[in-house]
Design an enzyme around this catalytic site. Structure first.
Site, PDB file in Angstrom:
ATOM      1  N   LYS C  68       0.851  -1.196   0.000  1.00 37.02           N
ATOM      2  CA  LYS C  68       0.000   0.000   0.000  1.00 37.02           C
ATOM      3  C   LYS C  68       0.885   1.245   0.000  1.00 37.02           C
ATOM      4  O   LYS C  68       1.924   1.263   0.664  1.00 37.02           O
ATOM      5  CB  LYS C  68      -0.893  -0.033   1.249  1.00 37.02           C
ATOM      6  CG  LYS C  68      -1.978   1.030   1.272  1.00 37.02           C
ATOM      7  CD  LYS C  68      -2.879   0.835   2.504  1.00 37.02           C
ATOM      8  CE  LYS C  68      -4.009   1.850   2.557  1.00 37.02           C
ATOM      9  NZ  LYS C  68      -4.889   1.661   3.721  1.00 37.02           N
ATOM     10  N   SER C 143      -9.805   1.585   2.543  1.00 40.71           N
ATOM     11  CA  SER C 143      -8.893   2.356   1.711  1.00 40.71           C
ATOM     12  C   SER C 143      -7.821   1.510   1.031  1.00 40.71           C
ATOM     13  O   SER C 143      -7.217   1.983   0.069  1.00 40.71           O
ATOM     14  CB  SER C 143      -8.220   3.427   2.568  1.00 40.71           C
ATOM     15  OG  SER C 143      -7.352   2.839   3.506  1.00 40.71           O
ATOM     16  N   SER C 167     -10.100  -0.645   6.769  1.00 46.38           N
ATOM     17  CA  SER C 167      -9.445  -0.426   5.478  1.00 46.38           C
ATOM     18  C   SER C 167      -8.721  -1.635   4.884  1.00 46.38           C
ATOM     19  O   SER C 167      -8.336  -1.603   3.715  1.00 46.38           O
ATOM     20  CB  SER C 167      -8.447   0.731   5.583  1.00 46.38           C
ATOM     21  OG  SER C 167      -9.130   1.948   5.469  1.00 46.38           O
TER      22      SER C 167
END
Lengths: 256, 94, 479
Positions: C68, C143, C167
């Site tokens: 990420k 996310s 997330s």
């Protein structure tokens, strides 16, 4: 100055002293805590406040704070925490300073001084809390810019705050002298005002004798010697008295 | 109720310049969100201790041992602008 | 055999038996990226020359992994999918990155995310939206949507995400993969770009539960650079992969099965419960009375912390700097105001504003402090239950993946999709989402399991048992 017997006004002074500890490293990272090095050579992701970096408190800084607290007859609080003081300024890389608000490491202490009459007097210390120092800003007029050196960022600071117990510039001077002696004895700082290891801010106001409410204060900052503190305070006392005598009101301000 | 003036005040604290239409939209959004959040008012929390942290960790610190710093070059490599070994910013008016 | 569709543990067996090489695996992943990345857009940056170390170490795990875009990698750009951090190259590695590199992991690229991890759809990214591999006009969740989509699209064998309010788990649920949030303090946050420091936790996104345990083995552990990481031994989580839930007591919170829950999701979860029941677990309806206050509490806490954490992005040091065309206040103040106006997207601004408001004098007690107090109540609900129950089970998200664009103009409805996940962050407990079925539209559904702090082994055991008795984790997308 007016003689004590005929005095109409009383001076009220409180002092805030910022003391840099001379620990080997900074308060939240392993960068060396040194003065006068080449700009930006004593920095790391933590003290530069880079994204993702996290602070880990220096045990020595806590130890020094406790030492000072004990010497100043403070209560050493068994549970302390750190808080964030948010402000935007280029010398503050995270846009907040790590400090202590509601649970400072030391509180409710005192330091003995001598008054002008040679009497002992107890000056109450409200609190002493740990925080991190900011970086150094240099204003470069020639290039119309400012330059930031983050070497000082994260130097351990102890902010020692008195109650508004000091009644004259001389008492303030005596307090600072005694405090410095104590701190030097503890060997936690070189207390060198020239280098900024010890810095003093003063809050001063005057009021009619007998009045219990505090008058409008002036903040004096960045004074580079105890003599300068004394002179600055004397000047303010006279200015305030003259202003009140001529019927003016005092506007709260900060003088640098 | 939050007004557009409040929103501009908060934007000032957060140091974000908002154009009028942006402030207008944010006012509506925040009003809706705050209205939802106000459901917490139905709870009595007078005697509840706040939780700012879930772990019962204490006395976490490190020894006072020096570790290598970044070099000046390494630290300035990230900079938007630099001058003579320092981070350069628009002039700070004192 | 398409190597990229296998799990890490399957691939490690192949490597061990000399039936595949790390180069071949990496090649198959890159081939997939070549084929489908233009449609999925899982990555914001792909490393063209990932180095495969010639590893002789038995423990070495040379498996391609997506990271990420909010974890610092030395001298590589990390932006949190935000314009404000464009060009920022950290002069250090996050602890998780150090650990991965040491394990021999092949970092293939940085995955897309909602800007600063603020969002539930990966639509709030300065690089554009990631698409759900199962249905390209749907969101992948967020996310960590890029990480979940990369794994689901077989563009990575596994990936790393971060979870502040769901997330990792919600995108895992939307993309039909396994997403796990460890106990707060289990994985070091050093080098993870903070959203809300008291809630953030890094975790694995994988194709099955065994891989989740394996990846957690690599990243978990105490770190002296993170004072909130816990100095406790890390067990070998793969040892917890036991097909046995006999005698376990699992709670089903009645507050999770109310209005707003998609009937298809409810049916899939109830069916999953039946599977575990058959394996010998006992289930009981329980109550988490403060569930309904979770979202409000979460948004106060997270935005307050964020408003302070994100204050440093001001144009002084790194990232972008914008100057005002006309002086409004002073060159410096204008730089702050302008850099932050231009650099942050709409959702990030909304949350900074909300956080600044709830921390501001006059509102601090009514909002921030109140939030912290309700957080205590929520945490107490869980503590009480875990005294009697081994785990709590329910849906990960009230719905399956929604259409791209459907909720962008309605922040509150977007926030409400986190209703089941935020309480694990507020109370610091571990939780996992794993595939438990598909909707009629062929969109994945996620099963959510939570256990008490540091009971990751229990979490893996229940999840693994479920997996061993179902086939959902073997479904792969054809792209």
């Amino acid at each position: 100055m007016t003689a004590t017997a005929t005095r109409k006004y009383e001076t009220v002074i409180g002092l805030e002293v910022h003391l840099q500890f001379d620990t080997a490293t900074k308060i939240f990272c392993g960068c060396a805590n040194k003065f006068g090095e080449t700009p930006n050579t004593l920095t790391c992701p933590v003290c530069l406040g880079l994204p993702g970096a996290l602070p880990v408190v220096n045990a020595k800084a806590l130890e020094y704070a406790i030492k000072v607290g004990l010497a100043l007859n403070c209560t050493i609080n068994p549970f302390v925490k750190f808080d964030r003081k948010n402000y935007f300024y280029p010398d503050c890389p995270k846009a907040y300073q790590i400090s202590q608000f509601d649970l400072p490491i030391c509180s409710n202490g005192h330091l003995m001084i001598e008054t002008a009459d040679g009497e002992p007097k107890k000056i109450l210390i409200n609190r002493a809390h740990l925080e991190e120092d900011a970086g150094k800003l240099i204003h470069d007029n020639a290039n119309n810019c400012s330059l930031v050196d983050y070497n000082r960022t994260g130097t351990p600071l102890l902010e020692i705050v008195t109650e508004p117990d000091l009644r004259s510039a001389e008492e303030a001077y005596n307090y600072l002298q005694n405090l410095k002696l104590t701190l030097q004895y503890l060997n936690v700082s070189d207390c060198d005002m020239e280098k900024g290891s010890l810095r003093c801010d003063a809050n001063i106001s005057i009021r009619l004798i007998g009045e219990t409410k505090l008058g409008t204060k002036t903040e004096l900052k960045n004074m580079n010697s105890f003599k300068a503190v004394k002179a600055g305070l004397e000047h303010e006392i006279n200015r305030h008295e003259a202003a009140l005598e001529s019927g003016q009101t005092i506007v709260q301000e900060t003088r640098l | 109720m939050i007004s557009e003036k409040d929103v501009q005040y908060v934007a000032g604290l957060a140091r974000i310049h908002l154009k009028d239409e942006e402030a207008n939209r944010l006012t509506k959004d925040l009003e809706k969100i705050l209205d939802y959040i106000n459901k917490l008012d139905t709870l009595d929390v007078t005697d509840v201790q706040p939780t700012s942290h879930v772990l019962p960790l204490k006395n976490v610190y490190r020894e006072d041992t020096v570790r290598p710093s970044l070099t000046q070059q390494e630290s300035l490599k990230i900079s938007v602008d630099q001058h003579e070994g320092s981070f350069k910013v628009p002039k700070v008016i004192e | 055999m398409e190597l990229n569709k296998l799990t890490a543990h399957e691939l490690l067996d192949l490597i061990k038996n000399k039936k595949a090489t790390p180069q071949e695996i990496l090649g198959s992943v890159h081939e997939q990226i070549e084929k489908s990345e233009k449609d999925v857009k899982a990555y914001v940056r792909i490393n063209e020359n990932t180095v495969v170390a010639t590893a002789s170490d038995e423990r070495s795990v040379p498996i391609p992994i997506g990271i990420k875009d909010n974890m610092c990698i030395l001298d590589q750009e990390t932006t949190c999918s935000s314009k404000i951090l464009k060009g920022f190259k950290a002069p250090y590695n996050a602890t998780v990155i150090d650990k991965l590199k040491k394990s021999g992991a092949l970092l293939i690229g940085n995955t897309n995310m909602d800007e600063f991890a603020m969002g539930s759809s990966t639509e709030n990214s300065c690089y554009g939206t990631t698409h759900n591999p199962w249905k390209l006009d749907c969101v992948p969740g967020g996310s960590s949507g890029g990480s979940a989509a990369a794994v689901a699209a077989n563009e990575a064998i596994w990936a790393i995400g971060s979870d502040t309010g769901g997330s990792i788990r919600q995108p895992a649920s939307f993309c039909g993969v396994v997403g796990m949030k460890p106990t707060y303090g289990r994985v070091s946050r050093y080098g993870l770009i903070a959203f809300a420091s008291s809630l953030d936790q890094i975790g694995p996104i994988t194709k099955d539960v065994a891989d989740s345990a394996l990846l957690l083995n690599i990243i978990a552990g105490y770190d002296e650079r993170d004072s909130t990481s816990v100095d406790m031994p890390v067990p070998d989580y793969t040892q917890a992969l036991e097909n046995n839930v006999k005698g376990l007591k699992i709670g089903i919170p009645k507050e999770y099965f109310v209005e707003g829950l998609d009937p298809e999701v409810k049916d899939a979860v109830m069916t999953a419960i039946e599977v575990l029941k058959k394996q010998g677990a006992t289930f009981e309806e329980v109550s988490l009375p403060h569930t309904d206050y979770g979202i409000a509490t979460y948004y106060i806490t997270a935005t307050s912390e964020a408003s302070s954490n994100l204050a440093r992005y001001d144009g002084v040091q790194y990232g972008i700097r914008e100057l005002a065309k006309k002086t409004r206040k002073s060159p410096l103040l204008d730089m702050y105001d302008e850099t932050r106006a231009v650099g942050f997207g709409a959702e990030v601004k909304r949350r900074i504003m909300l956080g600044t408001y709830s921390l501001s004098s006059g509102y601090y007690d009514a909002y921030y402090l109140k939030g912290l107090k309700v957080r205590t109540l929520i945490k107490n609900d869980f503590d009480k239950l875990f005294a009697d129950f081994d785990a709590i089970i329910g849906p990960t998200s009230p719905t399956t993946a929604f259409k791209i664009g459907d909720r962008v103009n309605d922040p509150l409805s977007m926030y409400l999709s986190d209703i089941y996940t935020v309480s694990a962050n507020l109370s610091g407990i571990p939780a996992i989402s794993l595939p438990c079925g598909f909707s009629k539209e062929k969109l994945p559904i996620g099963l959510h399991i939570m256990t008490k702090p540091f009971a990751e082994e229990m979490l893996f055991r229940i999840a693994y048992t479920y997996e061993q008795n179902t086939q959902w984790h073997k479904q792969r997308v054809e792209l």
